[in-house]
Write an enzyme that holds these catalytic residues in place. Structure first.
Site, short mmCIF file in Angstrom:
data_model
loop_
_atom_site.label_atom_id
_atom_site.label_comp_id
_atom_site.label_asym_id
_atom_site.label_seq_id
_atom_site.Cartn_x
_atom_site.Cartn_y
_atom_site.Cartn_z
N HIS A 157 -41.26 15.44 -3.42
CA HIS A 157 -40.20 15.35 -4.44
C HIS A 157 -39.92 16.73 -5.05
O HIS A 157 -38.78 17.21 -5.04
CB HIS A 157 -40.65 14.36 -5.52
CG HIS A 157 -39.70 14.21 -6.68
ND1 HIS A 157 -38.91 13.11 -6.85
CD2 HIS A 157 -39.43 15.02 -7.73
CE1 HIS A 157 -38.18 13.25 -7.95
NE2 HIS A 157 -38.48 14.40 -8.52
N GLU A 158 -40.97 17.38 -5.53
CA GLU A 158 -40.79 18.69 -6.17
C GLU A 158 -40.35 19.75 -5.14
O GLU A 158 -39.60 20.66 -5.46
CB GLU A 158 -42.09 19.15 -6.86
CG GLU A 158 -42.61 18.20 -7.95
CD GLU A 158 -41.59 17.86 -9.03
OE1 GLU A 158 -40.61 18.60 -9.20
OE2 GLU A 158 -41.75 16.81 -9.69
N HIS B 254 -33.59 22.86 -3.10
CA HIS B 254 -32.23 22.84 -3.67
C HIS B 254 -31.97 24.16 -4.41
O HIS B 254 -30.96 24.83 -4.20
CB HIS B 254 -32.10 21.65 -4.62
CG HIS B 254 -30.68 21.33 -5.00
ND1 HIS B 254 -30.35 20.29 -5.83
CD2 HIS B 254 -29.51 21.93 -4.66
CE1 HIS B 254 -29.04 20.26 -5.98
NE2 HIS B 254 -28.50 21.24 -5.29
ZN LIG Z 1 -37.38 15.26 -10.13
#
Ligand SMILES: [Zn+2]
Length: 605
Positions: free
Chosen positions: A392-393, A399
């Site tokens: 997730h991180e 991004h």
């Molecule tokens: Zn998040």
């Protein structure tokens, strides 16, 4: 306390498991050089007030300096924050972080004239400016974001009054926070091992995951006993907050508080309305999942406190940090070599602060700025949940990486509306990868499906329930309906029953849930968790299908940063979030996996 004793001190953590902040500043002296520079330039920028109407060059000069200082300020901020977070007991970095916070406040005050002055420039003037100083077109979208507020900005006098009353407007939220975090007297309850523990929000969450229904029930009843005693006060704090939003929306010429809140992030209201409509259309899926829960848990009665315990018993598979990195890299192969190489860079070049040490900030996050690596803070534990946190991180960090390396500084960040999409796309890719990896291992498949279904329930269904409640209470207040505790209880209980269906017993306590949710003070924020996860499900489905076109479009979205409105940026990834299709697609995936989980668990019993 025993737990804190067992944690290593910061100085004893192996260096390869810490983030390398010397890539931000070689040492604290280098930080001080930038700090002093910003301090000096703050005086210079405040002297530019009143110059924007003079000439195109004046606007260019002020904008260049504004952005340059902001960029340096972000860098000193990130350095001090990360230094402080890694060991909050260290006085030196506590002080450094406070100094940076004060500097940021000083900077904000020194440039407070900029937007009001920019708004005074007419469209004709701006056209001339762009012709005289073509470099200004690099900032056109930035300026346009401010110009969108034309028609919602009031006279200087009124703006000054509103700004001056800021503290008073937020009193509902503040009072709630103090009551909820400090003053509410929570009792002692019994935990899984028969120990007496002091109830708190954190302990409540853990107890609701207990496999013992008695433990869950007691925690639920005792918690709501407390909120019940304070429900009239809590209705008043929530009312103050709702009235604050409605009042500001009216004076700023918005149709509704919802429109005002979403306009701040350039999100059209139909994104919100579509979400509520499509989720309502598919509530039967949640009803089915809840009914399945009742069967698997083998309960005569299913209550709201039975919705968080695992359906496959206590055991979570153990994954070390090294194993997790390996799994994440394998799962992310579908993103193509460029993406994978950057992930390797993150994993291999100390972008991540891995282990929990004494006085380290809790939780996990991705943080960085235009001129730093997108660092990751973790407090590692060997379990499935942490494997998901890692990927997730990593999604957030990739991004940031793609945005900062493909956009100029002014567009190198991204909107909060799209922030959770990159992270949960990675989670969905991991789910897909693990389901495939364990396709012949029924026990593991059940673990993964349970994890996914619970995640979807909590992120899409539950957050939309909150979003629906939030919209309703704002509309009711605007109509003149007093938001009494009784009114809120009744509506919340009705809404909850609609979401979870007949399989759940509607205990009176659940009507009080509105009174303890801090997110109801966030001003139409939670819907983004649901829209983000749904968009991510759709994106991950396309990417894992092996289509190069999907991957390319997805990377274009990451590379776009904030160079366009959030919904336009998402269109580049191939998802039109102003239409309901992406939501329908997410529910198709949920239904497919629910079918699979039903089949796996029912052939067994
Ligand atoms: Zn998040």
């Amino acid at each position: 306390m025993a737990k804190a004793q067992a944690l290593p001190l910061r100085k004893d953590v192996p260096v390869p498991l810490t983030w390398d902040l010397t890539t931000v500043y070689k040492n604290d002296d280098a930080f001080e050089t930038d700090f002093s520079f910003i301090q000096d330039q703050i005086k210079v920028i405040s002297q530019l007030a009143g110059t924007l109407e003079n000439s195109a060059d004046a606007l260019l000069k002020a904008t260049d300096l504004y952005l340059d200082l902001n960029r340096k300020l972000e860098k000193v901020y990130v350095y001090a924050q990360l230094k402080n977070d890694q060991d909050t007991s260290e006085n030196k970095y506590q002080a450094m972080f406070s100094r940076v916070e004060a500097l940021a406040a000083k900077f904000a005050a020194a440039v407070s004239w900029f937007d009001p002055e920019l708004l005074k420039l007419t469209e004709t003037q701006m056209k001339q400016y762009y012709q005289t100083a073509p470099k200004l077109t690099n900032y056109k979208r930035l300026f346009d974001q401010t110009f969108k507020q034309r028609g919602h900005i009031l006279s200087n006098d009124v703006e000054a009054v509103l700004a001056g009353a800021g503290d008073i407007f937020s009193s509902g939220e503040k009072t709630f926070g103090i009551l909820d975090n400090t003053d509410l007297p929570f009792p002692v309850v019994t935990d899984d091992n028969g120990n007496q523990v002091q109830l708190s929000q954190g302990v409540y969450g853990i107890l609701l995951e207990s496999t013992n229904q008695k433990v869950r029930k007691q925690a639920f009843q005792k918690l709501y006993e407390v909120y019940g005693q304070f429900q009239h006060t809590l209705a008043a704090t929530l009312t103050t907050n709702v009235k604050n939003h409605n009042f500001k929306a009216t004076v700023r010429n918005y149709h509704s508080a919802l429109e005002a809140a979403l306009a701040a992030n350039e999100v059209p209201t139909n994104v919100y309305e579509n979400l509520i409509e499509v989720v309502n259309k598919h509530l039967d899926l949640l009803h089915r999942y809840v009914a399945l829960r009742k069967r698997i848990l083998n309960l005569d009665e299913l209550h709201m406190y039975d919705l968080y315990t695992s359906l496959i018993g206590k055991k979570s598979p153990k994954y070390s940090f090294d194993q997790s990195k390996k799994i994440a890299l394998e799962a992310l192969q579908v993103m193509g070599p460029d993406y994978v190489n950057h992930v390797k860079e993150a994993f291999g070049n100390r972008w991540i602060d891995v282990v929990e040490n004494r006085y380290k900030r809790s939780g996990g996050y991705s943080s960085g700025t235009y001129d730093t690596n997108p660092f990751i803070l973790l407090n590692w534990k060997d379990n499935l949940d942490n494997l998901y946190t890692l990927i997730h991180e990593t999604g957030h960090s990739m991004h940031s990486y793609y945005a900062t390396h493909n956009q100029p500084y002014q567009y190198g960040d991204y909107s909060i509306f799209v922030a959770e999409i990159a992270s949960t796309t990675n989670e969905n890719i991991l789910t897909d990868y693990l389901l495939d990896k364990f396709k012949d291992d029924t026990a593991m498949k059940k673990v993964i499906l349970n994890y996914y279904l619970d995640g979807f329930k909590g992120t899409v269904f539950r957050q939309t329930q909150f979003a629906e409640f939030e919209q309703y209470i704002h509309e009711q207040d605007a109509k003149g309906q007093p938001l009494t505790a009784d009114f809120l209880d009744k509506y919340y209980k009705h809404l909850n029953a609609k979401y979870y269906g007949d399989a759940v017993i509607s205990d009176d306590e659940i009507g009080l849930e509105w009174s303890r949710i801090p997110h109801f003070y966030y001003n139409f924020y939670v819907y983004q968790y649901a829209t983000g996860f749904a968009a991510a499900s759709t994106l991950a489905d396309g990417i894992t299908s092996g289509s190069a076109d999907h991957v390319e479009k997805y990377l274009n979205f990451l590379k776009s940063g904030s160079s366009d409105t959030p919904t336009n940026v998402m269109k580049k990834a191939g998802v039109d979030m102003t239409k309901p299709d992406y939501l329908e697609h997410a529910f198709e995936i949920f239904e497919r996996r629910l079918n699979e989980f039903e089949k796996l668990t029912e052939t067994e019993s």
